[in-house]
Design an enzyme around this catalytic site. Sequence first.
Site, mmCIF file in Angstrom:
data_model
loop_
_atom_site.group_PDB
_atom_site.id
_atom_site.type_symbol
_atom_site.label_atom_id
_atom_site.label_comp_id
_atom_site.label_asym_id
_atom_site.label_seq_id
_atom_site.Cartn_x
_atom_site.Cartn_y
_atom_site.Cartn_z
ATOM 1 N N ASP B 136 63.041 61.294 -24.369
ATOM 2 C CA ASP B 136 63.028 62.110 -23.748
ATOM 3 C C ASP B 136 61.715 61.360 -23.257
ATOM 4 O OD1 ASP B 136 63.955 63.163 -21.162
ATOM 5 O OD2 ASP B 136 62.724 65.177 -21.786
ATOM 6 N N HIS B 143 55.955 64.260 -10.716
ATOM 7 C CA HIS B 143 56.150 65.307 -11.713
ATOM 8 C C HIS B 143 55.241 65.900 -12.749
ATOM 9 C CE1 HIS B 143 58.474 68.850 -14.434
ATOM 10 N NE2 HIS B 143 57.927 67.503 -15.243
ATOM 11 N N GLU B 212 65.413 70.149 -15.056
ATOM 12 C CA GLU B 212 64.871 69.322 -14.986
ATOM 13 C C GLU B 212 65.436 68.486 -14.274
ATOM 14 O OE1 GLU B 212 62.404 68.215 -18.013
ATOM 15 O OE2 GLU B 212 60.133 69.752 -17.646
ATOM 16 N N GLU B 214 67.173 64.755 -13.987
ATOM 17 C CA GLU B 214 66.246 63.111 -15.087
ATOM 18 C C GLU B 214 67.879 62.429 -14.634
ATOM 19 O OE1 GLU B 214 64.795 62.793 -18.662
ATOM 20 O OE2 GLU B 214 64.826 65.318 -18.391
ATOM 21 N N ASP B 246 67.513 68.371 -18.246
ATOM 22 C CA ASP B 246 67.558 69.051 -19.388
ATOM 23 C C ASP B 246 66.796 69.954 -19.508
ATOM 24 O OD1 ASP B 246 65.491 68.648 -21.692
ATOM 25 O OD2 ASP B 246 63.708 67.873 -20.707
ATOM 26 N N ARG B 250 60.589 77.384 -20.273
ATOM 27 C CA ARG B 250 58.902 77.422 -19.533
ATOM 28 C C ARG B 250 58.320 77.730 -20.456
ATOM 29 N NH1 ARG B 250 59.454 72.252 -17.859
ATOM 30 N NH2 ARG B 250 60.411 71.704 -16.168
ATOM 31 N N GLN B 253 58.105 77.044 -24.176
ATOM 32 C CA GLN B 253 57.498 75.437 -24.249
ATOM 33 C C GLN B 253 56.000 75.988 -24.713
ATOM 34 O OE1 GLN B 253 59.208 72.830 -20.909
ATOM 35 N NE2 GLN B 253 57.527 72.029 -21.708
ATOM 36 N N LYS B 266 63.081 73.079 -25.610
ATOM 37 C CA LYS B 266 64.027 71.719 -24.461
ATOM 38 C C LYS B 266 65.310 71.547 -25.967
ATOM 39 C CE LYS B 266 60.897 69.542 -21.511
ATOM 40 N NZ LYS B 266 61.550 69.635 -20.741
ATOM 41 N N THR B 270 70.702 70.030 -23.529
ATOM 42 C CA THR B 270 70.854 69.041 -22.746
ATOM 43 C C THR B 270 72.093 68.949 -22.268
ATOM 44 O OG1 THR B 270 68.587 68.381 -23.937
ATOM 45 C CG2 THR B 270 70.031 66.602 -21.966
ATOM 46 N N GLU B 377 58.121 73.172 -10.282
ATOM 47 C CA GLU B 377 57.875 72.465 -9.448
ATOM 48 C C GLU B 377 57.636 72.948 -8.135
ATOM 49 O OE1 GLU B 377 57.029 67.958 -9.459
ATOM 50 O OE2 GLU B 377 58.500 68.958 -11.418
#
Lengths: 429, 429
Positions: B136, B143, B212, B214, B246, B250, B253, B266, B270, B377
């Site tokens: 990844d 971002h 996420e 992607e 993904d 948080r 993490q 993570k 996925t 975000e």
Amino acid sequence: MARSWLDIDPSSDFSLANIPFGIIDTPEDVTRHVGVAIGSYVLDLKELAHRIGANNLLPFGAHSTPGVFETRTLNAFAKLGRSVHRHVRERIQDLLSENTSCPHLLRDNAELREKVLWPQHRVRMFLPMDIGDYTDFYAGYHHAYAVGVMFRGPANALQPNYTHLPVGYHGRASSIVVSGTPVRRPVGQILLDPKAEPKQPTVAPSRKLDIELELGCFITKSNDLGHPVSIDEAEKHVFGYVLLNDWSARDIQTWEYVPLGPFNGKNFTTTISPWVVLADALEPFKTKGIENPTPLQDYLKEKREETVFDIQLEVDLTTPDGNTTTITKTNGKNLMWSFPQMIAHHTLGGCPLRKGDLLGSGTISGPVPEESGSLLELSEGGKRVIQLNGGEGRTFLKDGDTVTFRGFCVGKEGERVGFGECTGRVEGA
Amino acid sequence: MARSWLDIDPSSDFSLANIPFGIIDTPEDVTRHVGVAIGSYVLDLKELAHRIGANNLLPFGAHSTPGVFETRTLNAFAKLGRSVHRHVRERIQDLLSENTSCPHLLRDNAELREKVLWPQHRVRMFLPMDIGDYTDFYAGYHHAYAVGVMFRGPANALQPNYTHLPVGYHGRASSIVVSGTPVRRPVGQILLDPKAEPKQPTVAPSRKLDIELELGCFITKSNDLGHPVSIDEAEKHVFGYVLLNDWSARDIQTWEYVPLGPFNGKNFTTTISPWVVLADALEPFKTKGIENPTPLQDYLKEKREETVFDIQLEVDLTTPDGNTTTITKTNGKNLMWSFPQMIAHHTLGGCPLRKGDLLGSGTISGPVPEESGSLLELSEGGKRVIQLNGGEGRTFLKDGDTVTFRGFCVGKEGERVGFGECTGRVEGA
């Protein structure tokens, strides 16, 4: 421990108490298949099963999988589970024992012995497993602390999470190779002047090529996505162990690793020893690891205190001139986290581990500098020259250097259960 | 662009200009095999090749591999290389065109059409590739910057390496699932009070489950250990593209990720979209990415300026009550690094990429907050409530929420080349 009718040197890692599994080919059969190491020999299990019948090796119920010794990796065998591994190992121990219950099958059958026992140097070894995912942990407390002191000073050497969970990261499976494979020095972005502003990297061969002395653990039993493995069940998920050299390019790593961790500094090569020592073979050598002052979360609490292994570990460095120096001696018990704890933590959020997946322990260093599992520590970050026999010195590796790991346990009657060698020679970039 | 004899809605992602490949089963054939999407239909390539002969799809020389459409993953097809993919895609485009050169094969053959064309809802989709390693990256500049500001303030938002190399980390291949697979909220160690000293983690279901947005890129051509892929050759190593979520916890993490990067935050799931859009199909939509102010190292310099894709990206959040809100709209061009640059960097030190390996782009966010590719975000780190249709609000995901990514390009004549959906519903821990 029973004696073997084979002449086994007492200093051999492959005593009758061991019986590690590997993938071989032989002068007679160049298709990769399964063998075990015994003394200075390799026993060809494919040929043996073919000659005496797989039912003489496998337990009832597993007879339908005789092809398990004919495959190119140990995954099919691993899949059969620990009770089958135990049965097969005990059957092989019996066949090779002085007082075997079936002397006619092998001990007294000269023609068969000729066909199935090969001197090790006549056999080629291959990567033992098809590795789905590889995860590298950081459970070597003394290593984590020593490296932390170098980068952040003694007060902040360890991150606050270190004693709460086994820190780990996903490694690269595609660049795992078997012992003996040459290691090409990686090219990468490095900062020649780390203090200059703005930072200006250069693309060049790594100047700080290093080793990391680790144990590797192969998974034998999968868990499904979303289903954690409890700490009490974790041991059943272990197939066996290897030595692991997590070659590292320190200069590439330093520049790249923030904020997402090591990448090209690690993924160029990881070497493992070819023989997988079964979990059962190492079981007698379980001992206490490094005490963790932090109260553990329930999912990491183990029932017994002996959770890591008393394995004597040594690292040799051989220069291009052929001078060999043992640069470190340490012990596998220098871990703060056990493999069952790593498995329980890895799967806590539901991540599936699959048969054949590999876990690395993290660099194993002892409490004193001369027991360090990396050159980074032995050379104090490159500031101290490590003196070698023959007069040369090293901070990091030079082209043409060969690094060899050895690891073995010694049983109560002197029998050795070891890994053989995990070796690689550095080639120029 | 030619028109199809099939009735294709102009708003379909699967116009004749697309022809993406996937792994399907059908009511008539429950063994996984290869299909392509066209309009609201799926064309069963296994059955088609069986009926009209593989030589009508594959180029001369590849005829010996007709089984390539009968396999459980696209790896065998990917292995044939880009020129074969191009040939097969063009053959299928011809067969499906109004003015096909072979009307008798499919267009005018009602019995065959009945056998090989299925409405999409009658077909099940599976993970398209057997994924060896998953990496990844972090190429979404906006971002990386926005998250950096949250954690380190605007002056130090980006690490000094960010504009010099495509930062990436090794992800977990075993937990990659196909669109539609439920996503179980992970349990993990989290700090309920991050400011308390000493730090005391709790084991609990993640309270900050995020997405996420992607792009994923599949590799079609391997490089050997020790042999980097040059930037000029990198495009030949690309099989095709998917949307990738993904999913990220948080809170897990934040506590775990120092110093070695994301792990359990993570690796629980996925999700990728089921249809692999071939590199050729996206080629017309190449455009300039985000300008990089830093002079590039030679190995990262591309000949052309158009290196990323003009893909319209959208994210829907559907609450358990069934209210759907499009929470973000952004574009695939918001990347500072292209996939060829990622490939060149990944292999610089000699790391082998294998057929079927997956690369993630990193979260794609636009330059303004409402174009963000993560809830982190959109909610400004959890401080702002995202208002949803129906009156509910979110900072992070609740159990029962469904997140759906869509992505498509629009060609000069309005034809759409898109990915369909990449969706997952959150289940309780």
